[in-house]
Design an enzyme around this catalytic site. Structure first.
Site, PDB file in Angstrom:
ATOM      1  N   ARG A  90       0.839  -1.206   0.000  1.00 20.27           N
ATOM      2  CA  ARG A  90       0.000   0.000   0.000  1.00 20.27           C
ATOM      3  C   ARG A  90       0.874   1.256   0.000  1.00 20.27           C
ATOM      4  O   ARG A  90       0.600   2.208  -0.727  1.00 20.27           O
ATOM      5  CB  ARG A  90      -0.931   0.021   1.219  1.00 20.27           C
ATOM      6  CG  ARG A  90      -2.122  -0.887   1.099  1.00 20.27           C
ATOM      7  CD  ARG A  90      -3.103  -0.648   2.255  1.00 20.27           C
ATOM      8  NE  ARG A  90      -4.261  -1.497   2.131  1.00 20.27           N
ATOM      9  CZ  ARG A  90      -5.276  -1.289   1.308  1.00 20.27           C
ATOM     10  NH1 ARG A  90      -5.264  -0.229   0.520  1.00 20.27           N
ATOM     11  NH2 ARG A  90      -6.299  -2.112   1.270  1.00 20.27           N
ATOM     12  N   ARG A  91       1.900   1.237   0.817  1.00 22.32           N
ATOM     13  CA  ARG A  91       2.801   2.397   0.881  1.00 22.32           C
ATOM     14  C   ARG A  91       3.591   2.550  -0.414  1.00 22.32           C
ATOM     15  O   ARG A  91       3.727   3.657  -0.938  1.00 22.32           O
ATOM     16  CB  ARG A  91       3.744   2.253   2.070  1.00 22.32           C
ATOM     17  CG  ARG A  91       3.036   2.413   3.392  1.00 22.32           C
ATOM     18  CD  ARG A  91       3.977   2.266   4.560  1.00 22.32           C
ATOM     19  NE  ARG A  91       3.243   2.369   5.813  1.00 22.32           N
ATOM     20  CZ  ARG A  91       3.555   1.732   6.910  1.00 22.32           C
ATOM     21  NH1 ARG A  91       4.616   0.937   6.948  1.00 22.32           N
ATOM     22  NH2 ARG A  91       2.836   1.880   7.998  1.00 22.32           N
ATOM     23  N   ARG A 134      -4.393  -9.714  -3.397  1.00 22.78           N
ATOM     24  CA  ARG A 134      -5.142 -10.942  -3.669  1.00 22.78           C
ATOM     25  C   ARG A 134      -4.467 -12.152  -3.022  1.00 22.78           C
ATOM     26  O   ARG A 134      -5.144 -13.046  -2.505  1.00 22.78           O
ATOM     27  CB  ARG A 134      -5.286 -11.184  -5.181  1.00 22.78           C
ATOM     28  CG  ARG A 134      -6.283 -10.319  -5.871  1.00 22.78           C
ATOM     29  CD  ARG A 134      -7.682 -10.373  -5.301  1.00 22.78           C
ATOM     30  NE  ARG A 134      -8.143 -11.728  -5.027  1.00 22.78           N
ATOM     31  CZ  ARG A 134      -9.065 -12.036  -4.122  1.00 22.78           C
ATOM     32  NH1 ARG A 134      -9.628 -11.100  -3.399  1.00 22.78           N
ATOM     33  NH2 ARG A 134      -9.433 -13.278  -3.933  1.00 22.78           N
ATOM     34  N   ALA A 135      -3.147 -12.198  -3.060  1.00 20.84           N
ATOM     35  CA  ALA A 135      -2.437 -13.320  -2.437  1.00 20.84           C
ATOM     36  C   ALA A 135      -2.746 -13.383  -0.944  1.00 20.84           C
ATOM     37  O   ALA A 135      -3.019 -14.458  -0.398  1.00 20.84           O
ATOM     38  CB  ALA A 135      -0.936 -13.195  -2.674  1.00 20.84           C
ATOM     39  N   TYR A 159      -8.444 -19.349   3.134  1.00 21.22           N
ATOM     40  CA  TYR A 159      -8.239 -20.781   3.361  1.00 21.22           C
ATOM     41  C   TYR A 159      -7.724 -21.104   4.764  1.00 21.22           C
ATOM     42  O   TYR A 159      -7.708 -22.270   5.158  1.00 21.22           O
ATOM     43  CB  TYR A 159      -7.281 -21.358   2.311  1.00 21.22           C
ATOM     44  CG  TYR A 159      -7.986 -21.654   1.020  1.00 21.22           C
ATOM     45  CD1 TYR A 159      -8.564 -22.896   0.797  1.00 21.22           C
ATOM     46  CD2 TYR A 159      -8.100 -20.683   0.040  1.00 21.22           C
ATOM     47  CE1 TYR A 159      -9.235 -23.171  -0.378  1.00 21.22           C
ATOM     48  CE2 TYR A 159      -8.772 -20.939  -1.144  1.00 21.22           C
ATOM     49  CZ  TYR A 159      -9.336 -22.188  -1.344  1.00 21.22           C
ATOM     50  OH  TYR A 159     -10.007 -22.445  -2.500  1.00 21.22           O
ATOM     51  N   GLY A 197       5.206 -16.125  -5.096  1.00 19.52           N
ATOM     52  CA  GLY A 197       5.034 -16.267  -6.539  1.00 19.52           C
ATOM     53  C   GLY A 197       3.983 -15.325  -7.084  1.00 19.52           C
ATOM     54  O   GLY A 197       4.201 -14.660  -8.103  1.00 19.52           O
ATOM     55  N   TYR A 198       2.850 -15.239  -6.404  1.00 18.68           N
ATOM     56  CA  TYR A 198       1.760 -14.379  -6.854  1.00 18.68           C
ATOM     57  C   TYR A 198       2.191 -12.917  -6.830  1.00 18.68           C
ATOM     58  O   TYR A 198       1.815 -12.134  -7.711  1.00 18.68           O
ATOM     59  CB  TYR A 198       0.533 -14.598  -5.973  1.00 18.68           C
ATOM     60  CG  TYR A 198      -0.790 -14.233  -6.595  1.00 18.68           C
ATOM     61  CD1 TYR A 198      -0.892 -13.569  -7.808  1.00 18.68           C
ATOM     62  CD2 TYR A 198      -1.975 -14.566  -5.952  1.00 18.68           C
ATOM     63  CE1 TYR A 198      -2.124 -13.256  -8.358  1.00 18.68           C
ATOM     64  CE2 TYR A 198      -3.209 -14.260  -6.495  1.00 18.68           C
ATOM     65  CZ  TYR A 198      -3.277 -13.596  -7.696  1.00 18.68           C
ATOM     66  OH  TYR A 198      -4.496 -13.280  -8.228  1.00 18.68           O
ATOM     67  N   ARG A 204       2.073 -18.295  -9.225  1.00 18.44           N
ATOM     68  CA  ARG A 204       1.301 -18.763  -8.072  1.00 18.44           C
ATOM     69  C   ARG A 204       0.796 -20.191  -8.255  1.00 18.44           C
ATOM     70  O   ARG A 204       0.447 -20.859  -7.285  1.00 18.44           O
ATOM     71  CB  ARG A 204       0.116 -17.837  -7.806  1.00 18.44           C
ATOM     72  CG  ARG A 204      -1.081 -18.098  -8.678  1.00 18.44           C
ATOM     73  CD  ARG A 204      -2.158 -17.044  -8.551  1.00 18.44           C
ATOM     74  NE  ARG A 204      -3.416 -17.468  -9.119  1.00 18.44           N
ATOM     75  CZ  ARG A 204      -3.685 -17.631 -10.413  1.00 18.44           C
ATOM     76  NH1 ARG A 204      -2.745 -17.389 -11.310  1.00 18.44           N
ATOM     77  NH2 ARG A 204      -4.874 -18.021 -10.825  1.00 18.44           N
TER      78      ARG A 204
END
EC number: 4.4.1.20
Length: 150
Positions: free
Chosen positions: A30-31, A51-52, A59, A96-97, A104
């Protein structure tokens, strides 16, 4: 009692720390990309990190539930080992993502396999728990014959 669940507790704590790490990575992204809350969209680099983290968080309750049920009703060591594999795969998934959506996939599949294995161990453990004692003893005897190291 504590000795019977110490491995599960250690894997759980490691999982909590991993979730905290993922959250800190979102704060850092975010920064870096100037995406202020409550926004969840921005450059693709930010969105992949976001999203990652969200995917891993979604999960986590499933992981915890299956880890503990498998550990209590099947075998603590086997469940803890599967849990460590799952957490390592989730770390690789996140890393990875963050680099690319394609990277990912392999860790995603690895974490899914580990989670499904935990589900299977939990189900087998519960099944054995609810079987009549004589049938359970007969099945465990056969299993020990097939798998002497277990």
């Amino acid at each position: 009692m504590k000795d019977e669940v110490a491995l599960l507790a250690a894997v759980t704590l490691l999982g909590v720390l991993l979730q905290a790490y993922f959250s800190l990575q979102v704060i850092s992204a975010r920064r870096a990309f100037r995406v202020s809350p409550p926004l969840t969209t921005g450059p693709p680099e930010f969105e992949r990190v976001y999203r990652a983290q969200v995917n891993c968080s979604e999960y986590f309750p499933l992981f915890l539930a299956t880890l503990w049920v498998a550990g209590i009703f099947f075998h603590e060591g086997a469940a803890a080992l599967c849990g460590l594999v799952y957490l390592f795969a989730r770390l690789r998934y996140f890393q990875g993502y963050a680099r690319s959506a394609q990277l990912r996939l392999a860790p995603l599949y690895a974490s899914a396999r580990a989670l499904w294995l935990l589900v299977a161990l939990a189900a087998l453990g519960l099944l054995a728990h609810f079987l009549p004692a004589a049938l359970r003893a007969a099945l465990l005897g056969r299993l020990r014959t097939l798998l002497p190291w277990a």
